[in-house]
Design an enzyme around this catalytic site. Structure first.
Site, short mmCIF file in Angstrom:
data_model
loop_
_atom_site.label_atom_id
_atom_site.label_comp_id
_atom_site.label_asym_id
_atom_site.label_seq_id
_atom_site.Cartn_x
_atom_site.Cartn_y
_atom_site.Cartn_z
N LYS A 1 0.86 -1.20 0.00
CA LYS A 1 0.00 0.00 0.00
C LYS A 1 0.88 1.24 0.00
O LYS A 1 1.69 1.45 0.90
CB LYS A 1 -0.92 0.05 1.23
CG LYS A 1 -1.96 1.15 1.03
CD LYS A 1 -2.61 1.63 2.30
CE LYS A 1 -1.89 2.75 3.01
NZ LYS A 1 -1.78 4.02 2.27
N GLU B 1 9.73 0.75 10.67
CA GLU B 1 10.72 1.83 10.51
C GLU B 1 9.98 3.12 10.82
O GLU B 1 9.12 3.54 10.05
CB GLU B 1 11.24 1.88 9.07
CG GLU B 1 12.00 0.67 8.63
CD GLU B 1 13.38 0.57 9.24
OE1 GLU B 1 13.77 1.46 10.01
OE2 GLU B 1 14.06 -0.43 8.94
N CYS C 1 13.22 10.72 7.88
CA CYS C 1 13.03 10.18 9.22
C CYS C 1 14.31 10.33 10.03
O CYS C 1 14.27 10.49 11.24
CB CYS C 1 12.64 8.73 9.13
SG CYS C 1 13.70 7.81 8.03
N GLU D 1 9.41 15.45 16.13
CA GLU D 1 9.78 15.50 14.71
C GLU D 1 9.11 16.70 14.06
O GLU D 1 7.90 16.89 14.22
CB GLU D 1 9.24 14.25 14.03
CG GLU D 1 10.28 13.23 13.76
CD GLU D 1 9.77 12.14 12.83
OE1 GLU D 1 8.59 11.82 12.86
OE2 GLU D 1 10.59 11.62 12.08
N1 LIG Z 1 12.29 4.98 9.88
C1 LIG Z 1 12.14 5.09 8.58
O1 LIG Z 1 12.74 4.35 7.83
C2 LIG Z 1 11.22 6.12 8.03
C3 LIG Z 1 11.29 6.44 6.67
C4 LIG Z 1 10.41 7.40 6.18
C5 LIG Z 1 9.48 8.01 7.01
N2 LIG Z 1 9.43 7.70 8.31
C6 LIG Z 1 8.48 8.34 9.22
O2 LIG Z 1 7.23 8.49 8.58
C7 LIG Z 1 6.58 9.66 9.04
C8 LIG Z 1 6.08 10.50 7.91
O3 LIG Z 1 5.24 9.77 7.12
P1 LIG Z 1 3.64 9.87 7.20
O4 LIG Z 1 3.23 11.18 7.73
O5 LIG Z 1 3.11 9.43 5.91
O6 LIG Z 1 3.36 8.76 8.31
P2 LIG Z 1 2.03 7.97 8.53
O7 LIG Z 1 2.34 7.04 9.63
O8 LIG Z 1 0.87 8.86 8.67
O9 LIG Z 1 1.79 7.19 7.16
C9 LIG Z 1 2.66 6.18 6.70
C10 LIG Z 1 1.85 5.14 5.98
O10 LIG Z 1 0.96 4.53 6.92
C11 LIG Z 1 -0.37 4.57 6.42
N3 LIG Z 1 -1.29 4.65 7.55
C12 LIG Z 1 -1.73 5.76 8.19
N4 LIG Z 1 -2.61 5.41 9.16
C13 LIG Z 1 -2.73 4.06 9.13
C14 LIG Z 1 -3.49 3.13 9.88
N5 LIG Z 1 -4.32 3.50 10.84
N6 LIG Z 1 -3.36 1.82 9.58
C15 LIG Z 1 -2.51 1.41 8.62
N7 LIG Z 1 -1.78 2.25 7.86
C16 LIG Z 1 -1.88 3.57 8.12
C17 LIG Z 1 -0.40 5.78 5.51
O11 LIG Z 1 -1.47 5.70 4.61
C18 LIG Z 1 0.97 5.69 4.86
O12 LIG Z 1 0.93 4.76 3.80
C19 LIG Z 1 7.60 10.40 9.86
O13 LIG Z 1 7.29 10.28 11.21
C20 LIG Z 1 8.91 9.71 9.53
O14 LIG Z 1 9.86 9.77 10.52
C21 LIG Z 1 10.27 6.75 8.84
#
Ligand SMILES: NC(=O)c1ccc[n+]([C@@H]2O[C@H](COP(=O)([O-])OP(=O)(O)OC[C@H]3O[C@@H](n4cnc5c(N)ncnc54)[C@H](O)[C@@H]3O)[C@@H](O)[C@H]2O)c1
Length: 602
Positions: free
Chosen positions: A293, A369, A403, A500
């Site tokens: 997804k 992650e 991240c 963050e």
């Molecule tokens: N550690 C890593 O490798 C890494 C890499 C990139 C981003 N990030 C983190 O991601 C965040 C930014 O991304 P974001 O705002 O899209 O995060 P997010 O958690 O809102 O979304 C990430 C993914 O999760 C999905 N998602 C959201 N709610 C969900 C739920 N209830 N159930 C299942 N899936 C769900 C989203 O649709 C998206 O595909 C930051 O906090 C960043 O640090 C971490």
């Protein structure tokens, strides 16, 4: 803009605008005087001037005093002084910083460049076919440069995730993928890598359009890195093997490394293609099948490249792509009873949710992650100019949407003041604008939510008493551009030092000695990464072991080779991606014991 410059009789009006065109700044200045005659306002003097200067020249001129350099070319002494005051009022006077800030605004405010690519794929990709969502619903994916719609994309939901999992299950249980030789699997992955290279520019353009990252970054770094990742994992496919272990007693003991089955993968929007590569590469090399997804902000590039993967020979159902939202499609995948393993990248808050969904459903294995608040530590022996450049890159790369961004810049007190001055100058020099334009270092933030969140965080920094030394506001009036922002005098307890920001906001903190900086660096619920800048080997050795983080970059930052494992301590996640460690996420371990009669050896 129009200004009435007082002190002139009759009054002098000036209209001026700055336009950025391919490495040049064009200043257009129209000056005119009017006088009332017989009840009418008449123009009694006018002068149109245009100055076009290359950015490189501009920087050199700025160093000598831009205003005098530009205005020495003006023909009229009075208009020279009038224009001078206009420029001074508008902050275009004298310093490189003001000048470049204006240049950036002009660049950001220009009409957006037409992306050199078309959107061909907007449906879900299930069982090798592009299909509409079962509900028929779509959602818009937006251009971060303008907030306008790029395309309407099929909106996957529970039923679509179910269809995709059924396809992946069938492909795993009955299909050729886990049954073909590992070498055959690797050849398909190698062919996919070749196709990625062939379509490099189109893929990069889609990624830039959907995400806002500089095209040069997408085309020269990220798309090539995706090809590299695929080749790296293709290389592993036929080198994954189990063990025969010596055990007590007459037993032949084999340890088999088997694919797990159907992997569910959920990725974020900040590096859509790289996250795709980190997830899909190891899962497929190990012989699993996948339902991925994408993030709702960036659905386009995964659809494009997965079409190429099928052209390379990937059997139907092995890799299914579902676009859609987290609480619907994402949650359906995390809680699906027939998904054997879940890999998630995103925020820590969502990580907790998916872990709970996995445990409440079928206890599928989960790797996470998550977020970070990584320290970038500048010791007092460091070359300050290099340290400033590295710390700037560590934070501002990818619009600050990393991240592992070095989002707590700890600077030794002996070099602190000089560092802050230079960090400020570097941020003000950062070239922000349309990411399709050459030479742009920073594009817009991903969407309105993130844009507003970043501005709120900046406000909290000001409210809590941090010293705003650069930026701090929106850039231009369209899209989601934010000025490169720097805070000094940041204290550990402030929100900008704890949470963050995920945007172009550098927070600089002062420290006295090594023990103190170790304690303060580790005083975070995150533990993703850290940067160290020092020439002292003993200091580097002490820090690298003391910091409780998954990656330590010494005198470098954000080095992301396919072979280097990446992942977090503490609330930054579970498990590692990339490198040999990532294979473990996608393999089951099976012990097989057979009695031996009269063995020649044990
Ligand atoms: N550690 C890593 O490798 C890494 C890499 C990139 C981003 N990030 C983190 O991601 C965040 C930014 O991304 P974001 O705002 O899209 O995060 P997010 O958690 O809102 O979304 C990430 C993914 O999760 C999905 N998602 C959201 N709610 C969900 C739920 N209830 N159930 C299942 N899936 C769900 C989203 O649709 C998206 O595909 C930051 O906090 C960043 O640090 C971490």
């Amino acid at each position: 803009m129009q200004r009435h410059i007082y002190g002139f009789t009759p009054p002098l009006y000036i209209e001026a605008r700055a336009i950025y065109i391919k490495g040049h700044l064009r200043l257009e200045v129209a000056e005119y005087c009017t006088q009332r005659r017989e009840g009418r306002e008449e123009v009694i003097y006018s002068l149109d001037s245009q100055y076009q200067v290359s950015i490189i020249t501009l920087k050199a001129m700025a160093a000598r005093g831009i205003v005098s350099a530009l205005l020495s070319r003006s023909r009229c002494a009075s208009s020279r002084s009038a224009a001078y005051s206009l420029f001074r009022k508008d902050g275009l006077h004298g310093s490189t910083s003001g000048l470049l800030q204006r240049f950036s605004t002009a660049a950001a405010m220009e009409e957006p460049i037409s992306p050199p690519v078309q959107v061909n794929y907007t449906q879900l990709l299930i069982n090798g076919q592009f299909v509409d969502a079962a509900s028929g619903k779509t959602f818009p994916t937006l251009d971060p440069r303008t907030g306008e719609v790029i395309a309407h994309v099929a909106e996957g939901d529970v039923e679509d995730v179910n269809r995709a999992v059924i396809a992946a299950r069938k492909a795993f249980d009955e299909g050729p993928w886990p049954r073909m030789t590992a070498y055959e699997r690797s050849r398909i992955m190698y062919r996919f890598a070749d196709l990625i290279e062939k379509h490099n520019d189109d893929i990069a353009a889609l990624e830039t359009w959907d995400n806002g990252k500089p095209y040069e970054q997408a085309a020269k770094i990220e798309v090539p890195m995706l090809a590299r990742l695929m080749r790296y994992y293709a290389g592993w496919a036929d080198k994954i093997h189990g063990l025969v272990v010596p055990a007590d007693g007459p037993h032949h003991v084999q340890v088999l490394h088997e694919p797990i089955g159907v992997a569910g993968q959920i990725i974020p929007w900040n590096f859509p293609l790289l996250m795709y590569g980190w997830k899909v590469g190891p899962a497929l090399a190990c012989g699993n099948t996948v339902v991925l997804k994408t993030a709702e902000q960036t659905p386009l590039s995964a659809l494009y490249v997965t079409k190429l993967f099928h052209e390379a020979g990937l059997p139907d159902g092995v890799l299914n792509i579902v676009s859609g939202f987290g609480p619907t499609a994402g949650a359906a995948l995390a809680s699906h009873m027939d998904v054997d393993k879940l890999a998630f990248t995103g925020s820590t808050a969502t990580g907790k949710i998916v872990l709970e969904l996995a445990s409440r459903s079928n206890l599928k294995q989960v790797t996470l992650e998550l977020g970070g608040k990584s320290p970038m530590i500048i010791m007092d022996d460091a070359d300050i100019d290099q340290a400033v450049e590295l710390a700037h890159f560590a934070l501002f790369f990818n619009q600050g949407q990393c991240c592992c961004a070095g989002s707590r810049t700890f600077v030794h007190e002996r070099v602190y003041d000089e560092f802050v001055e230079k960090a400020k100058a570097r941020a003000q020099k950062r070239v922000v604008g349309d990411p399709f334009k050459q030479g742009i270092e920073q594009g817009p933030q991903i969407d309105e939510d993130q844009f507003n969140k970043i501005l709120r965080m900046i406000k909290s920094g000001v409210d809590e008493g941090a010293n705003l030394v650069a930026g701090g506001a929106q850039l231009g009036d369209k899209g989601y551009y934010i000025q490169p922002t720097v805070f000094s005098d940041v204290q550990d307890g402030m929100k900008i030092a704890k949470e963050e920001i995920f945007g172009p906001v550098q927070s600089i903190l002062k420290f006295k000695d090594l023990d103190e900086v170790i304690r303060r660096s580790n005083n975070s619920r995150y533990g993703l990464a850290a940067g160290i800048f020092t020439n002292n080997l003993a200091t580097a050795n002490t820090l690298m072991r003391a910091l409780r983080v998954g990656s330590v970059w010494i005198n470098c930052f954000d080095v992301f080779d396919a072979a280097i494992p990446f992942g977090g301590y503490k609330m930054s996640g579970h498990g590692r991606e990339k490198g040999i460690d990532s294979l473990k996420n996608y393999l089951q371990v099976k012990a097989v014991v057979t009695p031996l009669n009269n063995p020649a050896w044990l």
